[in-house]
Scaffold this motif. Sequence first.
Motif, PDB file in Angstrom:
ATOM      1  N   GLY A  13       1.021  -1.101   0.007  1.00  0.00           N
ATOM      2  CA  GLY A  13      -0.016  -0.159  -0.079  1.00  0.00           C
ATOM      3  C   GLY A  13       0.856   1.149   0.059  1.00  0.00           C
ATOM      4  O   GLY A  13       1.637   1.510   1.104  1.00  0.00           O
ATOM      5  N   CYS A  14       0.806   1.984  -1.062  1.00  0.00           N
ATOM      6  CA  CYS A  14       1.657   3.279  -1.306  1.00  0.00           C
ATOM      7  C   CYS A  14       0.786   4.573  -0.361  1.00  0.00           C
ATOM      8  O   CYS A  14      -0.241   4.388  -0.299  1.00  0.00           O
ATOM      9  CB  CYS A  14       1.861   3.522  -2.498  1.00  0.00           C
ATOM     10  N   HIS A  15       1.826   5.205  -0.121  1.00  0.00           N
ATOM     11  CA  HIS A  15       1.100   6.398   0.836  1.00  0.00           C
ATOM     12  C   HIS A  15       0.142   7.210  -0.163  1.00  0.00           C
ATOM     13  O   HIS A  15      -0.577   7.860   0.356  1.00  0.00           O
ATOM     14  CB  HIS A  15       2.226   7.466   1.139  1.00  0.00           C
ATOM     15  N   CYS A  16       0.258   7.038  -1.487  1.00  0.00           N
ATOM     16  CA  CYS A  16      -0.375   7.833  -2.304  1.00  0.00           C
ATOM     17  C   CYS A  16      -2.021   6.862  -2.309  1.00  0.00           C
ATOM     18  O   CYS A  16      -2.987   7.707  -2.971  1.00  0.00           O
ATOM     19  CB  CYS A  16      -0.044   7.662  -3.869  1.00  0.00           C
ATOM     20  N   GLY A  17      -1.884   5.917  -1.730  1.00  0.00           N
ATOM     21  CA  GLY A  17      -3.422   5.378  -1.601  1.00  0.00           C
ATOM     22  C   GLY A  17      -3.568   4.062  -2.697  1.00  0.00           C
ATOM     23  O   GLY A  17      -4.457   3.100  -2.501  1.00  0.00           O
ATOM     24  N   ALA A  18      -2.356   3.988  -3.518  1.00  0.00           N
ATOM     25  CA  ALA A  18      -2.301   2.713  -4.505  1.00  0.00           C
ATOM     26  C   ALA A  18      -2.010   1.408  -3.745  1.00  0.00           C
ATOM     27  O   ALA A  18      -1.124   1.294  -2.811  1.00  0.00           O
ATOM     28  CB  ALA A  18      -1.371   2.969  -5.780  1.00  0.00           C
ATOM     29  N   VAL A  19      -2.958   0.346  -4.066  1.00  0.00           N
ATOM     30  CA  VAL A  19      -2.514  -0.882  -3.292  1.00  0.00           C
ATOM     31  C   VAL A  19      -2.373  -1.758  -4.725  1.00  0.00           C
ATOM     32  O   VAL A  19      -3.087  -1.836  -5.448  1.00  0.00           O
ATOM     33  CB  VAL A  19      -3.781  -1.198  -2.675  1.00  0.00           C
ATOM     34  N   PHE A  20      -1.056  -2.458  -4.545  1.00  0.00           N
ATOM     35  CA  PHE A  20      -0.591  -3.512  -5.740  1.00  0.00           C
ATOM     36  C   PHE A  20      -0.146  -4.484  -5.222  1.00  0.00           C
ATOM     37  O   PHE A  20       0.306  -4.625  -4.212  1.00  0.00           O
ATOM     38  CB  PHE A  20       0.000  -2.584  -6.768  1.00  0.00           C
TER      39      PHE A  20
END
Lengths: 202, 447
Positions: free
Chosen positions: B26-33
């Motif tokens: 989960g990136c701080h930008c909100g992207a979950v990959f």
Amino acid sequence: MDSLTCPSCGASLPVETRFVKVVICEYCGQSSLLKNRSLDPTGEKVNLASVDSILKIGTTGTLRGEPFKVLGMLRYSYEDGFWDEWFLELQNGKKRWLQEDEGEFTSFGKESITSPIPPYKDINVGSSIQVNDLNVFITEKNRATISGGLGRLMFQISPGDKVEYVDGNASGKLLAIEFTPEEINLSIGESISLDEIELDES
Amino acid sequence: MKAEPLNCPNCGASIELHLSNTKTIGCHCGAVFDRRTKEMLEHLNSRKFQARSFLELGMIGNIFGQDYQIIGRIHYVNRISEFDREDQEYYNSNWPYDSWILLSQDGSYAYISEDEEAFYFEEPITPEIPGFPELRKFTPGFYAGHGKVLAKETSSSKIAFFEGEFSWQPRIGQKSESTEYTFGGLCFEATKQLDEDGQAKEIEFFQSRKISELALAQGFKHEETVQRIFKEQQKSKEFKHFGNIAMVTALALAIFGFVIKGISPGSHVEVYSSEVSALDRDGKLFGPLNLENEGRVHQVELKLSSMPSNHSLIAGVELLDSDKKVINEIGSKFWIGSGYDGDRHISDKTSFRLSKAGSYTFRLFAEDKKPMNRDMYKVQGTTLSVKILENTMPAYPYFITAFWLLLYGATIRFFKVTNPLYILLGGAGVMFLIIKFVVLLANEEFE
């Protein structure tokens, strides 16, 4: 100690114990049945992603003061990730499984089932069941897949095979019951802290 | 703890990975990959769930003697049912909190749970007496083994946001149920993970202990927070002294009030009394009484002797000067009640400064009110008396001021209040009281 050759990649694979039935090459992932002192490449070739662990095939050390050697490893995967089970041979020749899940270790030994075990579908997390003479509080119920293995094992594995399992706690003893179409396996063990595992310097 | 760099497929930010078995990022930008495929799984609203404290991903620190690195954060929104043992009732509330995931050097996990009130350090355990203590009405706990497990609160949580790296895949809305309980003086938590159908799939146990923000900031070497807390503590210490002074002053005022009450009962001037049955609403005149000391404070006490239960009476006294002008009066409803809420009010008093020496008369009056259907009923055997005292000093302004001052000081002292607005407003309130009473005392305009 016998040393055999991997039928797939030609790597030298030492086999130290007579109980070993399956050898999985640490280099190419080829699974082979040990027959008449030779390796028959009947199993699948599975390369497992390497993970950080204090253990690896061939590692020696002591578990609660008892000397051991890591012979093999089995990896199970499930919806939330995976866990590894290290196959240990103790100095007295006994076998143990050391489960490693997210940095936590549990030492398991296989036990005979002496009382009926409820079917998998009837067991619920949070309830208690009677197993042998133990009252077991069920802490986990799930399905997993055998991802593969490494090293030497006492039985043939088929990556992709599904198992259903429940884990429980009986007054601090940890129980794992594995349901496969062929059999039900019961293992009883204890939680092991890291300072109870001492590794020999390699 | 080795770090492997990776770039977020959404914002391109460099992400350091610390687990060899990371499944979801989960990136701080909100992207979950997905770590392996880099496939975007979802995009979360990262602005809405900012971390509230100084803690952040990647921090390395030492907590309770063990080195840890923060590798993830899960923001939960939970609904708490707290059992109040005194009231034997449940109280529900919504309570968001963050669970910071710590990875130790040896690969084990620990967690810091952070809500708006406190931080807790949690470690997974294997309990000897497993169970899932649930709060049930009137039985908030159960007996297990050698002692009683006392469930403190139960909550059901949902994942609202997450960031960092995970060896599993957290999902927004994923539910869990937890019970906090105490056993043998230690604090534990049992968490039941639920699947999409609401069925429990796993129960995990944790031992938790409270950890101060200072200990955490020191552990993670966050100098800015350490300095802020030190400053706050210093400020709190100063205000603590201020609170102490307020409490000591309150105590002194109260003692002074008692002294005043003790030394200034007033000198007896006269007592008039009459049977209530002999009085009516027009009353009866008593006196004349010569009051000669101009400027002195006088007190008039009106008192009823005992009266039958569940009766009430309107009674009073008027003080008339030589021109028959009323210069002071008491008029009140007196009663004696019985039963569960029974209480009584059978006396009253008033004070005044004598402005002019002269001859005064007192008119005592009384009017029966009970029983309701008997207008002419007269209470028998009850006496209404009026006592006139000279040179009295009222003590109640000291007691009231002392009470508020004590409350003010104790709040600062024990609740470590450092909010200047509270200090200022509270102080202004107490000052207002003091000034008001000083003015009243100076002018003797009290009753």
